[in-house]
Write an enzyme that holds these catalytic residues in place. Structure first.
Site, short mmCIF file in Angstrom:
data_model
loop_
_atom_site.label_atom_id
_atom_site.label_comp_id
_atom_site.label_asym_id
_atom_site.label_seq_id
_atom_site.Cartn_x
_atom_site.Cartn_y
_atom_site.Cartn_z
N GLU A 27 32.36 20.72 43.98
CA GLU A 27 32.30 19.60 43.16
C GLU A 27 34.25 18.94 43.29
O GLU A 27 34.89 19.86 43.05
CB GLU A 27 32.07 19.49 41.67
N LYS A 45 26.47 4.62 26.66
CA LYS A 45 25.61 4.76 25.53
C LYS A 45 26.56 4.92 24.27
O LYS A 45 26.18 4.45 23.08
CB LYS A 45 24.88 5.55 25.83
N GLY A 76 22.05 -9.00 36.97
CA GLY A 76 21.07 -8.93 35.77
C GLY A 76 20.21 -7.70 35.59
O GLY A 76 19.20 -7.53 35.14
N GLU A 120 22.38 -13.65 37.70
CA GLU A 120 21.60 -12.82 38.29
C GLU A 120 20.89 -13.79 39.37
O GLU A 120 20.64 -14.75 39.40
CB GLU A 120 20.44 -12.26 37.63
N GLY A 134 24.55 -3.22 41.86
CA GLY A 134 24.02 -2.02 42.47
C GLY A 134 25.09 -0.82 42.77
O GLY A 134 26.16 -0.86 42.66
N ARG A 135 24.35 0.33 43.38
CA ARG A 135 25.08 1.16 43.83
C ARG A 135 24.77 1.87 45.08
O ARG A 135 23.74 1.44 45.53
CB ARG A 135 24.97 2.57 42.67
N HIS A 165 2.75 5.03 9.72
CA HIS A 165 2.93 3.62 9.26
C HIS A 165 3.65 3.68 8.12
O HIS A 165 3.59 4.50 6.90
CB HIS A 165 1.40 2.99 8.71
#
Length: 468
Positions: free
Chosen positions: A35, A52, A180, A202, A270-271, A446
Site C-alpha cells: 500500500e 457519511k 448527478g 447532470e 465518475g472515477r 407496525h
C-alpha cells in the site's frame, strides 16, 4: 516473515485489497499487502466513511428545521462549528483506520508501505522492500481516482473533486455540482443542508440515471423541495476562475444558456481506475480503453494470466465500483487462492445506495432492464406516506417492486428517509429468487417504514390490505 516470498501478494490496501488479505490470512496463507498510502483506501479516508459522517451531521441540521417548521419545537440553528464538525469526522476515520491496521497485524498480514509494480506473472517490486515472489497468486486492488473534465484543474479550493471536497477550507455559500450520480447528489444534498445555494448539473436526462426512472423522479422532487436547483439534460459549456470562486456557462435541456456563479465547483463525473506505474505489460496484461483490467474468468475474477486476480474499482461492469461489492470480491479471490470451492459474485443482488436527503436504495433490475431482457413483468409501486410511519416522517418517498409475472422478484427500488437501512431484506429477496407470495407470508412491524415494503408484496400476492 520476510518479504522475499509469500503465498499471496495484494497490491492496494483499500476495501477490496485488505478484505482479500484478511480472508487469505485467515485461511492460513502468507500474505504481503503493498500500500503506497494508508490502508483503508479511498472509501475510508476520502469517500464512504467521511462523507457519511458529514451527511449524518447534515441530517441533524435538517432535523432542527423540521422540529421548528413541522412539530412546533422552538428550535434555532445558531451556527455550525466547522472545526468541531471536522474533528468528529476525522476521529471516526482515525478510529476506523486504527482498527483496520490492528486487524491486519493480528491476522499476520505483512503490510509493505510503498509503491508496487508487477515485474512478472508471479513477482512484484515494492519500493523500499525489493522484489517479492508469489507462490499462489497476485491480486490487483489499486482502486480509482476522480475523473475530471478538460480545462477543469482541481485546486482544492475553488475547483474540487469528491476526493478533496470534504477537506476544502470552510463552508462555501454556494456550490455548483457537476454530475448527478450518487456522489454528486450526496454532495449537493450535504451542502444544501448546511445552508449553501446549490446548483446540480447532470448531462443525462435525469439524476442517478442508472436507477429506475421513478427513483429519479422522487429524488429530484425531494431535492427541489429542499431548494436544490436541479438541471438535468444540461451541459457545462465553459468555466472561468474568479477571485471568490467560479463562473460557469451551462446549456440547459431547452438549449438556453445560463451563467452560474458559485464559490465552489465540485466535479463528480465518475472515477477512473488507477493503473499508472503498475507494470501491467511486464505481467502480460493490458487495460481496456477505460483503464479497467478485465477478468478472463468472472467466477474466479482471474485475468488471462493465470494466478493474477482483480478486485474493486479496476474491474469493469458488471462490477459496481462499490465498497461492499469489493468486500465480496476480496472474499471470493482469497478463497479461490486457498483452493476452496467458490460461487461467483451475484452483482444483480448487490444493493446500490445514495445517502442524500431523500435517500435512494435499490437492488436488482429496473423495470426497463427487466423488460429489455425479455421478462414479462408485474410492477407495484406504493408511496411511503400510505403507511403511518411514512406520514410521521412526512418526506414522501416510495417502494417499487418489479417481479416476473407469476414468478420471482427481479428488483426492489426505494426512495425516502433511511431507506439505506431498509434495503437489506430486499437484497435477500432478490438474491434468493423469492416470489412475492414468499415475502407476503412474513410480518413486518407496525408502524415502520419497512411496513410499506411488506404491503407492496402483499398486494402483488393478491392479499393487499391498505393499498388500493
Amino acid at each position: 516473515m520476510t518479504l522475499s516470498e509469500a503465498d499471496v501478494i495484494v497490491i492496494g490496501g483499500g476495501t477490496g485489497g485488505y478484505s482479500t488479505a484478511l480472508r487469505a490470512a485467515a485461511l492460513g496463507l502468507r500474505v504481503v499487502l503493498a500500500e503506497r498510502d494508508r490502508v483503508g483506501g479511498t472509501c475510508l479516508h476520502r469517500g464512504c466513511v467521511p462523507s457519511k459522517a458529514m451527511l449524518h451531521a447534515a441530517e441533524l441540521v435538517d432535523g432542527i428545521a423540521e422540529a421548528r417548521e413541522r412539530w412546533g419545537v422552538a428550535s434555532t440553528l445558531d451556527s455550525i462549528d466547522w472545526p468541531a464538525l471536522v474533528a468528529t469526522r476525522d476521529d471516526i476515520v482515525s478510529r476506523n483506520h486504527r482498527g483496520v491496521v490492528d486487524h491486519l497485524a493480528h491476522a499476520g498480514v505483512e503490510v509493505a508501505y510503498g509503491s508496487a509494480r508487477l515485474t512478472g506473472p508471479r513477482s512484484v517490486v515494492v519500493e523500499g522492500y525489493g522484489e517479492v515472489r508469489a507462490r499462489r497468486g497476485i491480486v490487483l486492488a489499486t482502486g480509482s481516482r476522480p475523473r475530471t473534465l478538460p480545462g477543469l484543474v482541481p485546486d482544492g479550493r475553488r475547483v474540487v473533486t469528491s476526493d478533496d471536497a470534504l477537506f476544502a477550507p470552510g463552508l462555501p455559500g454556494s456550490v455548483l455540482v457537476l454530475g448527478g450520480g450518487a456522489i454528486g447528489v450526496e454532495y449537493a444534498s450535504f451542502h444544501r443542508s448546511l445552508g449553501a445555494e446549490v446548483t446540480l448539473v447532470e448531462a443525462a436526462d435525469r439524476l442517478v440515471p442508472l436507477e429506475d426512472p421513478e427513483v429519479s423522479r422522487h429524488l429530484t422532487r425531494g431535492l427541489k423541495r429542499r431548494g436544490v436547483d436541479v438541471r438535468a439534460g444540461a451541459r457545462l459549456v465553459e468555466t472561468e476562475l474568479v477571485t471568490d470562486g467560479v463562473r460557469a456557462t451551462v446549456r440547459t435541456a431547452r438549449g438556453e444558456i445560463r451563467t452560474v456563479e458559485a464559490e465552489r465547483l465540485l466535479v463528480a463525473v465518475g472515477r477512473a481506475p488507477v493503473t499508472d506505474g503498475l507494470g501491467l505489460a511486464a505481467a502480460g496484461l493490458t487495460a481496456d480503453e477505460r483503464g479497467h483490467v478485465a477478468p478472463a474468468d468472472w467466477s474466479r475474477l482471474e485475468t488471462a494470466v493465470p494466478g493474477i486476480h482483480v478486485v474493486g474499482d479496476l474491474l469493469p461492469p458488471p462490477s459496481l465500483g462499490l465498497a461492499h461489492a469489493s468486500f465480496a470480491e476480496g472474499l471470493l479471490v482469497a478463497e479461490t487462492l486457498a483452493g476452496l470451492a467458490t460461487a461467483p459474485v451475484d452483482y444483480a443482488a448487490v444493493p446500490r445506495v445514495t445517502y442524500s436527503s431523500p435517500q435512494t436504495a435499490a437492488v436488482g433490475l429496473t423495470e426497463e432492464e427487466a423488460r429489455n431482457r425479455g421478462h414479462e413483468v408485474t410492477v407495484n409501486t406504493m408511496p411511503l406516506t400510505a403507511v403511518a410511519k411514512g406520514m410521521v416522517h412526512g418526506r414522501g418517498g416510495m417502494v417499487k417492486v418489479v417481479a416476473e409475472r407469476g414468478g420471482r422478484v427481479l428488483g426492489v427500488h426505494l426512495v425516502g428517509p433511511q431507506v439505506s437501512e431498509m434495503i437489506a431484506e430486499s437484497q435477500l429477496i432478490v438474491g434468493w429468487d423469492a416470489e412475492p407470495s414468499d415475502v407476503a407470508r412474513h410480518i413486518h412491524a407496525h408502524p415502520t417504514l419497512s411496513e410499506a415494503v411488506g404491503e407492496t408484496f402483499l398486494s402483488l400476492a393478491g392479499r393487499g390490505l391498505h393499498q388500493r
